[in-house]
Scaffold this active site. Structure first.
Site, PDB file in Angstrom:
ATOM      1  N   SER A   8      53.949  45.743  33.277  1.00 24.65           N
ATOM      2  CA  SER A   8      54.338  44.518  32.875  1.00 24.65           C
ATOM      3  C   SER A   8      53.219  43.891  32.383  1.00 24.65           C
ATOM      4  O   SER A   8      51.915  44.353  32.812  1.00 24.65           O
ATOM      5  CB  SER A   8      54.207  43.573  33.991  1.00 24.65           C
ATOM      6  OG  SER A   8      53.494  41.955  33.908  1.00 24.65           O
ATOM      7  N   HIS A  31      57.837  44.758  30.316  1.00 26.51           N
ATOM      8  CA  HIS A  31      58.233  43.533  31.289  1.00 26.51           C
ATOM      9  C   HIS A  31      57.056  42.305  30.423  1.00 26.51           C
ATOM     10  O   HIS A  31      56.020  42.643  30.493  1.00 26.51           O
ATOM     11  CB  HIS A  31      58.124  44.030  32.638  1.00 26.51           C
ATOM     12  CG  HIS A  31      58.540  42.675  33.860  1.00 26.51           C
ATOM     13  ND1 HIS A  31      59.873  42.741  33.615  1.00 26.51           N
ATOM     14  CD2 HIS A  31      57.695  41.892  34.597  1.00 26.51           C
ATOM     15  CE1 HIS A  31      59.529  41.808  35.033  1.00 26.51           C
ATOM     16  NE2 HIS A  31      58.649  41.267  34.883  1.00 26.51           N
ATOM     17  N   ASP A  33      56.115  38.948  31.452  1.00 25.69           N
ATOM     18  CA  ASP A  33      56.188  37.726  32.814  1.00 25.69           C
ATOM     19  C   ASP A  33      55.771  36.362  32.169  1.00 25.69           C
ATOM     20  O   ASP A  33      54.490  36.266  31.791  1.00 25.69           O
ATOM     21  CB  ASP A  33      55.173  38.099  34.102  1.00 25.69           C
ATOM     22  CG  ASP A  33      55.970  39.033  34.814  1.00 25.69           C
ATOM     23  OD1 ASP A  33      56.937  38.794  35.445  1.00 25.69           O
ATOM     24  OD2 ASP A  33      55.023  40.204  34.873  1.00 25.69           O
ATOM     25  N   MET A  35      55.224  32.721  32.741  1.00 25.16           N
ATOM     26  CA  MET A  35      54.885  31.317  34.191  1.00 25.16           C
ATOM     27  C   MET A  35      54.368  29.972  33.582  1.00 25.16           C
ATOM     28  O   MET A  35      54.370  29.554  32.354  1.00 25.16           O
ATOM     29  CB  MET A  35      53.955  32.288  34.619  1.00 25.16           C
ATOM     30  CG  MET A  35      54.268  33.672  35.784  1.00 25.16           C
ATOM     31  SD  MET A  35      52.628  34.598  35.867  1.00 25.16           S
ATOM     32  CE  MET A  35      53.640  35.477  36.662  1.00 25.16           C
ATOM     33  N   HIS A  64      60.783  38.065  32.309  1.00 29.77           N
ATOM     34  CA  HIS A  64      60.796  37.515  33.518  1.00 29.77           C
ATOM     35  C   HIS A  64      60.878  36.320  33.480  1.00 29.77           C
ATOM     36  O   HIS A  64      59.531  35.642  33.759  1.00 29.77           O
ATOM     37  CB  HIS A  64      60.493  39.033  34.649  1.00 29.77           C
ATOM     38  CG  HIS A  64      60.287  38.005  36.058  1.00 29.77           C
ATOM     39  ND1 HIS A  64      60.060  38.862  36.520  1.00 29.77           N
ATOM     40  CD2 HIS A  64      61.017  37.133  36.519  1.00 29.77           C
ATOM     41  CE1 HIS A  64      59.225  37.961  38.148  1.00 29.77           C
ATOM     42  NE2 HIS A  64      60.788  37.258  38.090  1.00 29.77           N
ATOM     43  N   MET A  66      59.440  32.837  34.828  1.00 26.90           N
ATOM     44  CA  MET A  66      59.388  32.283  36.039  1.00 26.90           C
ATOM     45  C   MET A  66      59.036  30.908  36.156  1.00 26.90           C
ATOM     46  O   MET A  66      57.911  30.201  35.907  1.00 26.90           O
ATOM     47  CB  MET A  66      58.057  33.013  36.869  1.00 26.90           C
ATOM     48  CG  MET A  66      58.469  34.086  37.424  1.00 26.90           C
ATOM     49  SD  MET A  66      57.121  35.129  37.342  1.00 26.90           S
ATOM     50  CE  MET A  66      57.676  36.072  36.170  1.00 26.90           C
ATOM     51  N   MET A 135      62.004  40.530  43.311  1.00 29.11           N
ATOM     52  CA  MET A 135      60.758  40.323  43.861  1.00 29.11           C
ATOM     53  C   MET A 135      59.995  41.081  45.188  1.00 29.11           C
ATOM     54  O   MET A 135      60.349  40.490  46.202  1.00 29.11           O
ATOM     55  CB  MET A 135      60.206  38.864  43.677  1.00 29.11           C
ATOM     56  CG  MET A 135      60.643  38.259  42.166  1.00 29.11           C
ATOM     57  SD  MET A 135      59.691  38.602  41.127  1.00 29.11           S
ATOM     58  CE  MET A 135      58.054  38.765  41.792  1.00 29.11           C
ATOM     59  N   GLY A 142      50.190  39.641  39.345  1.00 26.82           N
ATOM     60  CA  GLY A 142      49.636  40.730  39.113  1.00 26.82           C
ATOM     61  C   GLY A 142      48.701  41.035  40.212  1.00 26.82           C
ATOM     62  O   GLY A 142      47.836  39.973  40.610  1.00 26.82           O
ATOM     63  N   GLY A 143      49.081  42.371  40.873  1.00 27.31           N
ATOM     64  CA  GLY A 143      48.133  43.366  41.269  1.00 27.31           C
ATOM     65  C   GLY A 143      47.936  42.969  42.594  1.00 27.31           C
ATOM     66  O   GLY A 143      47.015  43.172  43.471  1.00 27.31           O
ATOM     67  N   ASP A 173      59.429  44.716  40.745  1.00 27.00           N
ATOM     68  CA  ASP A 173      58.844  44.343  41.016  1.00 27.00           C
ATOM     69  C   ASP A 173      57.733  43.528  41.616  1.00 27.00           C
ATOM     70  O   ASP A 173      58.020  42.328  42.530  1.00 27.00           O
ATOM     71  CB  ASP A 173      59.163  42.649  39.794  1.00 27.00           C
ATOM     72  CG  ASP A 173      57.979  42.082  38.572  1.00 27.00           C
ATOM     73  OD1 ASP A 173      57.029  42.208  39.095  1.00 27.00           O
ATOM     74  OD2 ASP A 173      58.395  41.224  38.138  1.00 27.00           O
ATOM     75  N   GLY A 175      53.833  45.349  42.589  1.00 25.78           N
ATOM     76  CA  GLY A 175      52.897  45.941  43.516  1.00 25.78           C
ATOM     77  C   GLY A 175      53.493  46.912  43.882  1.00 25.78           C
ATOM     78  O   GLY A 175      53.534  48.359  45.017  1.00 25.78           O
ATOM     79  N   GLY A 195      52.798  46.765  36.596  1.00 22.94           N
ATOM     80  CA  GLY A 195      51.711  45.995  35.953  1.00 22.94           C
ATOM     81  C   GLY A 195      50.200  47.201  35.899  1.00 22.94           C
ATOM     82  O   GLY A 195      49.671  47.470  35.039  1.00 22.94           O
TER      83      GLY A 195
HETATM   84  C1  DX5 Z   1      54.749  38.994  39.402  1.00 18.62           C
HETATM   85  C2  DX5 Z   1      55.548  39.264  38.316  1.00 18.62           C
HETATM   86  C3  DX5 Z   1      54.836  41.078  37.946  1.00 18.62           C
HETATM   87  C4  DX5 Z   1      53.609  41.491  37.889  1.00 18.62           C
HETATM   88  C5  DX5 Z   1      53.694  43.074  38.778  1.00 18.62           C
HETATM   89  O1  DX5 Z   1      54.918  37.833  39.703  1.00 18.62           O
HETATM   90  O2  DX5 Z   1      56.668  38.831  37.829  1.00 18.62           O
HETATM   91  O3  DX5 Z   1      56.132  41.020  36.896  1.00 18.62           O
HETATM   92  O4  DX5 Z   1      53.366  41.780  36.527  1.00 18.62           O
HETATM   93  O5  DX5 Z   1      52.579  42.962  38.682  1.00 18.62           O
HETATM   94  P1  DX5 Z   1      52.111  44.158  39.764  1.00 18.62           P
HETATM   95  O6  DX5 Z   1      52.589  45.451  39.136  1.00 18.62           O
HETATM   96  O7  DX5 Z   1      50.218  44.367  39.595  1.00 18.62           O
HETATM   97  O8  DX5 Z   1      52.129  44.450  41.192  1.00 18.62           O
HETATM   98 ZN    ZN Z   2      57.887  40.409  36.499  1.00 12.54          ZN
END
Ligand code: DX5
Ligand code: ZN
Length: 225
Positions: A8, A31, A33, A35, A64, A66, A135, A142-143, A173, A175, A195
């Site tokens: 990601s 990937h 994201d 948003m 993806h 969102m 999810m 992320g993170g 997706d 963590g 990510g």
């Molecule tokens: C969160 C995103 C993920 C995110 C995952 O809403 O959809 O794709 O980038 O990031 P990590 O792998 O750091 O949790």
């Molecule tokens: Zn995502």
């Protein structure tokens, strides 16, 4: 089930997205994201950036969305030439129509479920999709820490998918890391978004290889092989 890794770019340097894409050419997907600051409390990028990334990325784009009103916006991402477009069940008002439009435009159609959204009400949609995204954090950032409470839903989703012929990919997706990917693979996931675990690493390509090898050596529950 073939293991696929989808790094990601949310965790990459947004001023260097082309370099971030090139750095993980050993992955399967990139990937992306999207948003909108409405469906989730964060704002990232939209179609113009995706169109530029399509030219820069060695990998197909795994978009993806969102966003609110994916019925209005999702088909354009497929028409732009992305490989996969995933919409959220919580946001779509006409998911069957939208998923069919995504497929008609030549992309794989994905349906995403937040951690608290059960999979069972969507069983009848399995024939309309190419990928189910579960999810494993609340979407938006992320993170975040992997939510173990989603593991039973990953197992139930794998069972439902197998009961419907095993054609649909099961993506996780949020963590996903060297510490958590084994649990996801054991429960039956086969496409792994990462990510922070990839772009937070010193060598993102190596991180992709490590994640892939951990997932690949894990026997999915119930497969017995
Ligand atoms: C969160 C995103 C993920 C995110 C995952 O809403 O959809 O794709 O980038 O990031 P990590 O792998 O750091 O949790
Ligand atoms: Zn995502």
């Amino acid at each position: 089930m073939a293991v696929q890794i989808s790094p990601s770019i949310l965790s990459a340097d947004f001023a260097r997205l082309a370099e971030a894409a090139a750095a993980v050419s050993n992955a399967d997907w990139l990937h992306v994201d999207v948003m909108d600051n409405h469906f989730v409390p964060n704002l990232t990028l939209g179609l113009p950036v995706v169109e530029s990334l399509l030219k820069a990325s060695p990998l197909p784009l795994d978009c993806h969305l969102m966003i609110d009103d994916p019925d209005r916006w999702a088909p354009a991402y497929a028409e732009a030439g992305t490989g996969s477009v995933t919409i959220h069940a919580e946001a779509a008002k006409a998911p069957v129509r939208t998923l069919r439009e995504i497929r008609a435009a030549g992309a794989r159609a994905g349906l995403a479920l937040n951690p608290a959204t059960p999979v069972e009400p969507y069983e009848d949609l399995l024939g309309e999709i190419d990928m189910l995204l579960l999810m494993t954090v609340e979407p938006g950032f992320g993170g975040q820490r992997f939510l173990d409470m989603v593991l039973p839903k990953i197992r139930r989703s794998r069972e439902l998918i197998e009961a419907h012929g095993g054609r649909v990919w099961l993506q996780v997706d949020g963590g996903v890391s060297e510490r958590t990917i084994e649990r996801c693979a054991e429960a039956g996931a086969d496409v792994f978004v990462a990510g922070n675990a990839v772009y937070g690493a010193e060598d993102p390509a190596h991180a992709v290889d490590v994640l892939r090898s951990i997932a690949a050596k894990t026997d999915p529950a119930g497969e017995g092989a």
